[in-house]
Design an enzyme around this catalytic site. Structure first.
Site, PDB file in Angstrom:
ATOM      1  N   HIS A  38       0.837  -1.207   0.000  1.00 13.46           N
ATOM      2  CA  HIS A  38       0.000   0.000   0.000  1.00 13.46           C
ATOM      3  C   HIS A  38       0.871   1.256   0.000  1.00 13.46           C
ATOM      4  O   HIS A  38       0.584   2.231  -0.696  1.00 13.46           O
ATOM      5  CB  HIS A  38      -0.868   0.059   1.258  1.00 13.46           C
ATOM      6  CG  HIS A  38      -1.916  -1.001   1.355  1.00 13.46           C
ATOM      7  ND1 HIS A  38      -1.853  -2.019   2.272  1.00 13.46           N
ATOM      8  CD2 HIS A  38      -3.055  -1.197   0.652  1.00 13.46           C
ATOM      9  CE1 HIS A  38      -2.911  -2.799   2.137  1.00 13.46           C
ATOM     10  NE2 HIS A  38      -3.658  -2.333   1.157  1.00 13.46           N
ATOM     11  N   GLY A 150      -3.129  -1.274  -7.231  1.00 12.51           N
ATOM     12  CA  GLY A 150      -2.025  -2.218  -7.342  1.00 12.51           C
ATOM     13  C   GLY A 150      -2.300  -3.314  -8.371  1.00 12.51           C
ATOM     14  O   GLY A 150      -3.437  -3.743  -8.546  1.00 12.51           O
TER      15      GLY A 150
END
Ligand code: PAF
Length: 285
Positions: A38, A150
């Protein structure tokens, strides 16, 4: 300092003030329990815009199993510290009432056809409706110039891109590379639920993807047979494999002869922990 806002009104005030100052906004939506993967997305966001806004919301609409939702790790204090260190300026942390004021079943939803129904969509019915709906609502609230997703959730990234294109949403989607542990296991909040023994086995999923990637690059014949053999080996190691599949990147459908830009994607369960991973691969001849 990371400012934390929990209501729509407070978020809109904060966003308006950033806009008044002429600042561009990059957004990273998360479900919390933040790890290096993250934080890499946050870094990317901070490089791409003046301000990074993150959100933490464990979205019940995208969980097709109540037990998975209940077990999802929630670590808001540690998350906030990490966001402070990363230099994220604003954190939106809504509750269910704020995200779905009339309840999730009364919520207008977004569904992405085809892409939302295969692979993850097939194994987790309703999952992508939940993802597309919450991301749509978050985009309308935050109104970012850029949003970062992502590649670990490869299909999700593609689904968001398709939604943004189909609905002409004025946001640029950036892809962040997958962060891995030293043995190759893709970082995920779910990894913490693996027992030490399962953790040792878990990296085999990545090894399997590398194996298939290399076979594709070598234009090996009988790829489907090799994939089946790899699935069997994973099953013998203790995984329940949901899919291990070579797809073309453009729409995640099975490749046709001549398709070169490919991705191999997998989902497999170890104990009660569901892991997903993928690797992009290229056919050279
Ligand atoms: O990838 C996630 O963490 C979630 O699916 C997202 C994008 C935050 C939507 O809830």
């Amino acid at each position: 300092m990371t400012d934390v806002v929990r209501t729509v009104a407070a978020l809109r005030r904060a966003v308006a003030s950033l806009r008044d100052n002429g600042q561009s906004i990059a957004f990273v939506p998360t479900m919390g329990n933040l790890h290096r993967g993250h934080l890499r997305l946050m870094d990317q966001a901070l490089q791409a815009a003046d301000v990074c806004i993150a959100s933490i919301y464990v979205n019940p609409m995208q969980f097709n199993q109540q037990a998975d939702l209940a077990a999802y790790p929630r670590t808001p204090k540690a998350d906030l510290e990490k966001l402070q260190q990363a230099g994220v300026q604003l954190l939106f942390m809504p509750d269910d009432q704020t995200m779905y004021p009339h309840g999730q079943h009364q919520q207008t939803f977004v569904e992405v056809p085809n892409l939302g129904e295969i692979l993850e969509g097939e194994h987790r019915p309703g999952h992508f409706r939940g993802v597309a709906t919450v991301v749509n609502r978050l985009f309308n609230l935050v109104q970012p110039d850029i949003a970062v997703f992502g590649k670990k959730d490869y299909q999700q990234l593609m689904l968001v891109r398709k939604m943004v294109a189909d609905l002409a949403m004025p946001v640029t989607i950036l892809a962040g590379e997958t962060e891995r542990e030293t043995d190759g296991l893709a970082m995920s909040s779910r990894n913490a639920r693996l027992s030490p023994q399962q953790r040792r086995i878990a990296s085999r999923l990545h090894e399997a993807l590398v194996e298939i990637k290399n076979l594709v690059a070598k234009s090996s014949e009988n790829l489907q047979k090799s994939i089946e053999k790899t699935i069997k080996e994973l099953e013998e190691a203790g995984f329940a494999v949901e899919y291990l599949s070579l797809r073309r990147r453009s729409d995640l459908l099975p490749p046709e002869p001549g398709d070169r830009q490919l991705v191999v994607l997998a989902a497999a369960v170890l104990g009660d922990v569901r892991l997903i991973d993928n690797l992009e691969t290229e056919k050279l001849s």
